[in-house]
Motif scaffolding. Structure first.
Motif, PDB file in Angstrom:
ATOM      1  N   PRO A 214       0.903  -1.837  -0.171  1.00  0.00           N
ATOM      2  CA  PRO A 214      -0.135   0.341  -0.019  1.00  0.00           C
ATOM      3  C   PRO A 214       1.051   0.998  -0.119  1.00  0.00           C
ATOM      4  N   TYR A 215       2.256   1.306   0.366  1.00  0.00           N
ATOM      5  CA  TYR A 215       3.097   2.546   0.703  1.00  0.00           C
ATOM      6  C   TYR A 215       2.862   2.469  -0.660  1.00  0.00           C
ATOM      7  N   MET A 216       3.920   1.974  -1.492  1.00  0.00           N
ATOM      8  CA  MET A 216       4.029   1.485  -2.686  1.00  0.00           C
ATOM      9  C   MET A 216       3.260   2.624  -3.827  1.00  0.00           C
ATOM     10  N   LEU A 217       2.023   2.300  -3.302  1.00  0.00           N
ATOM     11  CA  LEU A 217       1.268   3.079  -4.703  1.00  0.00           C
ATOM     12  C   LEU A 217       1.104   4.077  -4.041  1.00  0.00           C
ATOM     13  N   LEU A 218       1.426   4.595  -3.305  1.00  0.00           N
ATOM     14  CA  LEU A 218       1.148   5.782  -2.097  1.00  0.00           C
ATOM     15  C   LEU A 218       1.954   6.539  -2.946  1.00  0.00           C
TER      16      LEU A 218
END
Length: 446
Positions: A214-218
């Motif tokens: 999820p952080y990589m998506l952000l």
């Protein structure tokens, strides 16, 4: 340091002198003391690697023997080589272990390159000539290497190695990019380094990748909206492509699920303890654990080890596609996957299964996929899971020891679509004799 001795207090020794004392004094004494302790049966263990200082191959030899009621493993010596053919290895090993009583040698422990297997055959022949036809115990090469390679051969088709490497590379040794990531995601958890030659050691790497997904998506969204500077690297392009793949998370979850089966086995057998007597039983249980994911329960109910190795993995023994166990994580990830008729996934495996429509596959909880050049060759995610597990277990076993394989396979090629037809009869007299069972490289060998 030596207040009671003027001689010791005033003693001076430079690096050259201390190296001379260690090599020609202490080392020789330690080696002679070690050889004097090896009075019973023993095993020699060796491995070669590049010595970057000398620019030569370094062959390290260890001896394992019984002493004081327990097994001891000690360093015996090193030899340095340019060429490392089987004859070269034979000469260097004999030179290094020349002071040992080789009549009490039981076996060699080594990894699995063909040159090592050739070396063992040469040594075996000389040993038989010297000691009246006696032969060393053949336990094969390192089975852990084969487990890693079998695992790699299945998952490399999904290019997960490129994704996991990209995760680590994009932030590795780039302070500015790491700072942008932390400010955007409020997380200080970064990807771990991927190991390309030991795939089963990458379980923590995959778990971290799933944790920070999820952080990589952000982070990538912030780059797209120009809140952050574009990295302009191949690693970022790989990550972007993976995020566009609706099956990226199920793939990673399936990777983790299968790796978790192997993990206890690897931890137990990567040890200095003498665990060889338990290898056959544990390897059989590992095979059963994998087979339970795609083979019918009643088939494995009361199966013996010998029957397990002779089990014919045909349609009658396999689960229905929707019943294949791909792991709870992969199943959960699939539930939130957006399906569409244009979804394409290149899955290696038997590409002969046809489905009526994508929607009919979605109702079964699987993903329909097709190759770019032919819509008739469709395959579900469950199909790949079964094919991968199937190939991992029984499609190609390495011939070794008492294991023999009779195989007939017909391969037909039509453009880039492969269909495999074959029958495999695997015979094994008794599992106890299979000290090193090579699990297969891969049946998905496109």
């Amino acid at each position: 340091m030596f207040p009671d001795s003027d001689i010791a207090r005033n003693f001076q020794c430079g690096k050259d002198k201390i190296a001379y004392i260690i090599k020609w004094g202490i080392a020789e004494f330690v080696k002679k003391e070690l050889i004097s302790k090896v009075t019973g049966p023993f095993i020699l263990m060796f491995d070669e690697s590049l010595n970057r200082a000398s620019k030569k191959k370094q062959l390290d030899l260890h001896v394992r023997y019984w002493d004081g009621g327990q097994v001891q493993s000690r360093y015996l010596g090193s030899q340095f080589l340019g060429h490392a053919t089987a004859n070269d290895l034979l000469k260097e090993v004999k030179e290094c272990a020349g002071n040992l009583d080789l009549s009490k040698l039981l076996s060699f422990s080594m990894d699995g390159p063909n040159v090592n297997l050739k070396f063992f055959d040469l040594f075996q022949a000389e040993y038989a000539d010297l000691y009246g036809g006696s032969r060393l115990i053949s336990v094969g090469s390192c089975g852990l290497h084969t487990l890693h390679n079998a695992f790699k051969s299945g998952f490399s088709a999904w290019n997960l190695d490129k994704l996991l490497r990209a995760f680590h590379t994009i932030f590795n040794n780039v302070p500015a990019r790491r700072e942008d990531y932390i400010k955007t995601t409020k997380s200080t958890r970064f990807p771990l380094a991927f190991c390309g030659h030991r795939w089963l050691e990458n379980l923590p790497v995959v778990e971290r990748a799933l944790e920070i997904w999820p952080y990589m998506l952000l982070y990538t969204n912030a780059v797209r909206t120009k809140e952050l500077p574009h990295p302009g690297t191949a690693s970022f392009d790989v990550i972007e492509d993976a995020q566009k793949d609706p099956l990226a998370l199920p793939k990673l979850q399936f990777f983790r699920s299968v790796a978790q089966l192997f993990d206890p086995f690897l931890k137990k057998y990567q040890t200095e303890e003498p665990v060889m007597p338990y290898l056959g039983k544990d390897l059989a249980e590992l095979i059963k654990s994998l087979m339970r994911r795609f083979v019918k329960r009643e088939v494995l109910q009361d199966i013996t080890t010998v029957q397990l190795t002779n089990l014919d993995l045909e349609k009658e023994t396999l689960m229905a596609m929707h019943s294949v166990d791909i792991g709870l994580g992969a199943e959960e990830a699939l539930k939130g996957t957006p399906f569409s008729s244009s979804l394409m996934l290149c899955c290696p495996g038997n590409a002969g299964m046809k489905t009526s429509s994508c929607s009919s596959q979605c109702k079964k909880g699987s993903i329909s996929s097709c190759t770019a050049s032919s819509a008739s060759h469709t395959q579900s995610f469950g199909t790949f899971a079964k094919n991968y597990l199937y190939c991992l277990m029984g499609r190609r076993l390495w011939r070794e020891g008492s294991l023999s394989i009779k195989r007939s396979r017909q391969r037909t090629c039509r453009r880039k679509h492969w269909s495999h037809k074959g029958s495999f009869a695997i015979t094994l007299p008794y599992m106890g004799a299979l000290q090193r069972c090579h699990l297969l490289r891969s049946y998905l060998n496109l």
